[in-house]
Design a protein around this motif. Structure first.
Motif, PDB file in Angstrom:
ATOM      1  N   ALA A 293       0.848  -1.192   0.000  1.00 42.84           N
ATOM      2  CA  ALA A 293       0.000   0.000   0.000  1.00 42.84           C
ATOM      3  C   ALA A 293       0.883   1.242   0.000  1.00 42.84           C
ATOM      4  O   ALA A 293       1.823   1.357   0.792  1.00 42.84           O
ATOM      5  CB  ALA A 293      -0.916  -0.002   1.220  1.00 42.84           C
ATOM      6  N   ARG A 294       0.585   2.161  -0.902  1.00 42.04           N
ATOM      7  CA  ARG A 294       1.432   3.339  -1.063  1.00 42.04           C
ATOM      8  C   ARG A 294       1.518   4.169   0.212  1.00 42.04           C
ATOM      9  O   ARG A 294       2.586   4.574   0.643  1.00 42.04           O
ATOM     10  CB  ARG A 294       0.920   4.196  -2.220  1.00 42.04           C
ATOM     11  CG  ARG A 294       1.426   3.739  -3.570  1.00 42.04           C
ATOM     12  CD  ARG A 294       2.916   3.963  -3.664  1.00 42.04           C
ATOM     13  NE  ARG A 294       3.465   3.432  -4.898  1.00 42.04           N
ATOM     14  CZ  ARG A 294       4.764   3.411  -5.170  1.00 42.04           C
ATOM     15  NH1 ARG A 294       5.630   3.849  -4.289  1.00 42.04           N
ATOM     16  NH2 ARG A 294       5.201   2.922  -6.309  1.00 42.04           N
ATOM     17  N   SER A 295       0.377   4.467   0.785  1.00 45.20           N
ATOM     18  CA  SER A 295       0.389   5.274   2.005  1.00 45.20           C
ATOM     19  C   SER A 295      -0.848   4.946   2.828  1.00 45.20           C
ATOM     20  O   SER A 295      -1.934   4.781   2.293  1.00 45.20           O
ATOM     21  CB  SER A 295       0.418   6.771   1.677  1.00 45.20           C
ATOM     22  OG  SER A 295      -0.729   7.127   0.933  1.00 45.20           O
ATOM     23  N   ASP A 296      -0.643   4.838   4.109  1.00 40.50           N
ATOM     24  CA  ASP A 296      -1.750   4.595   5.024  1.00 40.50           C
ATOM     25  C   ASP A 296      -1.327   5.167   6.376  1.00 40.50           C
ATOM     26  O   ASP A 296      -0.379   4.680   6.990  1.00 40.50           O
ATOM     27  CB  ASP A 296      -2.064   3.104   5.134  1.00 40.50           C
ATOM     28  CG  ASP A 296      -3.350   2.846   5.895  1.00 40.50           C
ATOM     29  OD1 ASP A 296      -3.436   3.270   7.064  1.00 40.50           O
ATOM     30  OD2 ASP A 296      -4.259   2.224   5.321  1.00 40.50           O
ATOM     31  N   SER A 297      -2.006   6.183   6.819  1.00 45.32           N
ATOM     32  CA  SER A 297      -1.592   6.883   8.037  1.00 45.32           C
ATOM     33  C   SER A 297      -1.630   5.965   9.255  1.00 45.32           C
ATOM     34  O   SER A 297      -0.762   6.055  10.132  1.00 45.32           O
ATOM     35  CB  SER A 297      -2.481   8.106   8.265  1.00 45.32           C
ATOM     36  OG  SER A 297      -3.850   7.726   8.324  1.00 45.32           O
ATOM     37  N   ASP A 298      -2.635   5.077   9.342  1.00 43.27           N
ATOM     38  CA  ASP A 298      -2.727   4.177  10.496  1.00 43.27           C
ATOM     39  C   ASP A 298      -1.541   3.215  10.535  1.00 43.27           C
ATOM     40  O   ASP A 298      -0.944   2.989  11.587  1.00 43.27           O
ATOM     41  CB  ASP A 298      -4.032   3.383  10.445  1.00 43.27           C
ATOM     42  CG  ASP A 298      -5.253   4.267  10.684  1.00 43.27           C
ATOM     43  OD1 ASP A 298      -5.055   5.386  11.204  1.00 43.27           O
ATOM     44  OD2 ASP A 298      -6.368   3.843  10.356  1.00 43.27           O
ATOM     45  N   ILE A 299      -1.214   2.637   9.371  1.00 40.75           N
ATOM     46  CA  ILE A 299      -0.090   1.703   9.320  1.00 40.75           C
ATOM     47  C   ILE A 299       1.210   2.415   9.674  1.00 40.75           C
ATOM     48  O   ILE A 299       1.969   1.972  10.543  1.00 40.75           O
ATOM     49  CB  ILE A 299       0.022   1.073   7.916  1.00 40.75           C
ATOM     50  CG1 ILE A 299      -1.215   0.228   7.599  1.00 40.75           C
ATOM     51  CG2 ILE A 299       1.281   0.207   7.824  1.00 40.75           C
ATOM     52  CD1 ILE A 299      -1.211  -0.357   6.195  1.00 40.75           C
ATOM     53  N   ASP A 300       1.439   3.537   9.018  1.00 42.72           N
ATOM     54  CA  ASP A 300       2.707   4.236   9.222  1.00 42.72           C
ATOM     55  C   ASP A 300       2.849   4.732  10.654  1.00 42.72           C
ATOM     56  O   ASP A 300       3.946   4.731  11.215  1.00 42.72           O
ATOM     57  CB  ASP A 300       2.827   5.404   8.244  1.00 42.72           C
ATOM     58  CG  ASP A 300       2.961   4.928   6.805  1.00 42.72           C
ATOM     59  OD1 ASP A 300       3.404   3.781   6.619  1.00 42.72           O
ATOM     60  OD2 ASP A 300       2.618   5.686   5.881  1.00 42.72           O
ATOM     61  N   ALA A 301       1.756   5.158  11.263  1.00 44.97           N
ATOM     62  CA  ALA A 301       1.824   5.637  12.649  1.00 44.97           C
ATOM     63  C   ALA A 301       2.190   4.511  13.599  1.00 44.97           C
ATOM     64  O   ALA A 301       3.031   4.678  14.486  1.00 44.97           O
ATOM     65  CB  ALA A 301       0.482   6.260  13.042  1.00 44.97           C
ATOM     66  N   GLU A 302       1.566   3.346  13.421  1.00 48.45           N
ATOM     67  CA  GLU A 302       1.860   2.227  14.316  1.00 48.45           C
ATOM     68  C   GLU A 302       3.268   1.682  14.097  1.00 48.45           C
ATOM     69  O   GLU A 302       3.962   1.330  15.045  1.00 48.45           O
ATOM     70  CB  GLU A 302       0.832   1.109  14.112  1.00 48.45           C
ATOM     71  CG  GLU A 302       0.915   0.025  15.162  1.00 48.45           C
ATOM     72  CD  GLU A 302      -0.351  -0.821  15.232  1.00 48.45           C
ATOM     73  OE1 GLU A 302      -0.397  -1.731  16.058  1.00 48.45           O
ATOM     74  OE2 GLU A 302      -1.289  -0.549  14.455  1.00 48.45           O
ATOM     75  N   VAL A 303       3.691   1.646  12.834  1.00 51.35           N
ATOM     76  CA  VAL A 303       5.053   1.188  12.552  1.00 51.35           C
ATOM     77  C   VAL A 303       6.065   2.154  13.134  1.00 51.35           C
ATOM     78  O   VAL A 303       7.097   1.752  13.682  1.00 51.35           O
ATOM     79  CB  VAL A 303       5.263   1.033  11.032  1.00 51.35           C
ATOM     80  CG1 VAL A 303       6.737   0.783  10.717  1.00 51.35           C
ATOM     81  CG2 VAL A 303       4.432  -0.131  10.501  1.00 51.35           C
ATOM     82  N   ALA A 304       5.780   3.466  13.052  1.00 54.63           N
ATOM     83  CA  ALA A 304       6.686   4.464  13.621  1.00 54.63           C
ATOM     84  C   ALA A 304       6.796   4.301  15.131  1.00 54.63           C
ATOM     85  O   ALA A 304       7.886   4.398  15.706  1.00 54.63           O
ATOM     86  CB  ALA A 304       6.206   5.871  13.271  1.00 54.63           C
ATOM     87  N   ASP A 305       5.647   4.021  15.801  1.00 57.31           N
ATOM     88  CA  ASP A 305       5.686   3.765  17.240  1.00 57.31           C
ATOM     89  C   ASP A 305       6.533   2.531  17.542  1.00 57.31           C
ATOM     90  O   ASP A 305       7.291   2.498  18.505  1.00 57.31           O
ATOM     91  CB  ASP A 305       4.271   3.560  17.784  1.00 57.31           C
ATOM     92  CG  ASP A 305       3.467   4.855  17.787  1.00 57.31           C
ATOM     93  OD1 ASP A 305       4.089   5.925  17.714  1.00 57.31           O
ATOM     94  OD2 ASP A 305       2.221   4.773  17.842  1.00 57.31           O
ATOM     95  N   GLY A 306       6.398   1.514  16.685  1.00 60.30           N
ATOM     96  CA  GLY A 306       7.204   0.307  16.865  1.00 60.30           C
ATOM     97  C   GLY A 306       8.683   0.576  16.687  1.00 60.30           C
ATOM     98  O   GLY A 306       9.528   0.048  17.409  1.00 60.30           O
ATOM     99  N   ASP A 307       9.009   1.439  15.724  1.00 59.90           N
ATOM    100  CA  ASP A 307      10.402   1.819  15.514  1.00 59.90           C
ATOM    101  C   ASP A 307      10.971   2.505  16.749  1.00 59.90           C
ATOM    102  O   ASP A 307      12.088   2.217  17.188  1.00 59.90           O
ATOM    103  CB  ASP A 307      10.533   2.750  14.310  1.00 59.90           C
ATOM    104  CG  ASP A 307      10.284   2.028  12.995  1.00 59.90           C
ATOM    105  OD1 ASP A 307      10.316   0.782  12.995  1.00 59.90           O
ATOM    106  OD2 ASP A 307      10.059   2.712  11.978  1.00 59.90           O
ATOM    107  N   CYS A 308      10.193   3.420  17.325  1.00 59.70           N
ATOM    108  CA  CYS A 308      10.656   4.144  18.508  1.00 59.70           C
ATOM    109  C   CYS A 308      10.820   3.211  19.700  1.00 59.70           C
ATOM    110  O   CYS A 308      11.786   3.297  20.456  1.00 59.70           O
ATOM    111  CB  CYS A 308       9.674   5.268  18.866  1.00 59.70           C
ATOM    112  SG  CYS A 308       9.599   6.592  17.633  1.00 59.70           S
TER     113      CYS A 308
END
Length: 348
Positions: A293-308
């Motif tokens: 998926a090109r962009s999905d705010s929910d996915i990217d937000a949760e992945v970013a939290d996981g990265d942190c």
């Protein structure tokens, strides 16, 4: 007087030449290896892996290890003729070894297009490598069978090497680089100077660009350089550089759009794999197409939290003893190459 001196020098030179010609004619340098990279022909799953419902079909047992379609066989037969012309054009004697992915469509392609290209095939090494399978991202058609089953179904082939990944894990950009380097080392150790390679589009993307990176060159972007079914390319195989290239450094050799595409998948796949290893429940968005998926705010937000969260865990256990000067040096090299080269590409 000058003529006499010339005759004397001439006779002295040729006297030495006749006594020991090896000083004047050193042995020929061994010829560098050449590889013919071939993507498999169209297979049954190619008819169902795009469009509406493709994500739901990714686990359809009927699509497990699919064979070539009639169109795929025709593509491979056309590739066979092209390979024979290329062998003749470049003066390559024929394949002394053929290496293939262990998936059915790649093995079929190799047998139809590469093995018949040499009349006497008794001395051609046929090697099947699980590490050459297509990207492992929960698509059932990319999951190889066990080595014992492959050896039973394809008795002419020697199935060698480790399995693709640990069970229940997903490929990341980093694991694809590691697989490309593994195959590169295998190819460099094979006997013979002309080797056929039958594999898959995504794997060939990473393998060809890892070989190009070893020569400090950059290939065209994916949109201009997409591997088509039945496409064949000839490349000189460089000697392995001994590096274990990181995704950050590898990304410096990609066009910005390609890096952005694979980096998005890389972060998501790493996040989902970590949840699987920990035995945690998967987020709701994994029940729909999340990988590409090109962009999905929910996915990217949760992945970013996981990265942190992952960074915090790493920092808690961090110590100077866990770092070496070599690690620090590699990070210093990777950062400018990855960031600045991509930035300049975007500006252009």
């Amino acid at each position: 007087r000058n003529a006499w001196q010339f005759r004397l020098c001439f006779r002295l030179c040729f006297r030495d030449l006749e006594s020991d010609q090896s000083h004047y004619f050193p042995p020929a340098m061994p010829r560098s290896k050449v590889i013919y990279l071939l993507r498999h022909g169209e297979a049954k799953h190619n008819l169902y892996d795009t469009g509406p419902g493709s994500y739901e079909r990714r686990r359809d047992p009927a699509l497990m290890d699919p064979p070539l379609t009639e169109k795929g066989v025709a593509q491979v037969e056309a590739a066979k003729q092209e390979i024979e012309e290329m062998l003749k054009k470049h003066g390559d004697v024929g394949f002394e070894a053929v290496v293939s992915s262990t998936l059915c469509r790649a093995l079929q392609t190799a047998e139809l297009a590469m093995i018949p290209s040499k009349k006497d095939t008794s001395d051609v090494s046929l090697i099947a490598l699980p590490k050459m399978a297509e990207i492992q991202c929960d698509d059932i058609w990319n999951e190889p069978l066990s080595q014992s089953q492959i050896q039973k179904d394809w008795p002419k082939w020697s199935c060698q090497g480790e399995s693709v990944l640990e069970p229940n894990q997903l490929d990341t950009a980093q694991s694809l680089i590691q697989r490309a380097e593994y195959v590169w080392n295998i190819l460099s150790k094979l006997q013979g100077s002309v080797i056929g390679v039958s594999a898959h589009g995504c794997f060939l993307f990473f393998l060809s660009r890892r070989l190009a990176a070893a020569q400090n060159t950059r290939l065209p972007p994916f949109k201009e350089d997409k591997w088509k079914n039945g496409e064949v390319r000839r490349m000189c195989l460089p000697e392995p550089d001994g590096k274990e290239m990181s995704w950050a450094e590898f990304g410096g050799f990609l066009e910005f759009a390609d890096f952005d595409f694979y980096n998005r998948y890389h972060r998501r796949a790493t996040f989902v794999s970590s949840l699987r290893v920990a035995g945690s429940s998967l987020p709701y968005w994994t029940h729909q197409e999340w990988r590409w998926a090109r962009s999905d705010s929910d996915i990217d937000a949760e992945v970013a939290d996981g990265d942190c969260h992952g960074l915090q865990l790493r920092l808690r256990g961090w110590s100077w003893s866990s770092w070496s000067l070599n690690n620090l040096y590699r990070c210093m090299l990777c950062f400018p190459r990855c960031c600045f080269s991509r930035a300049s590409t975007k500006l252009q």
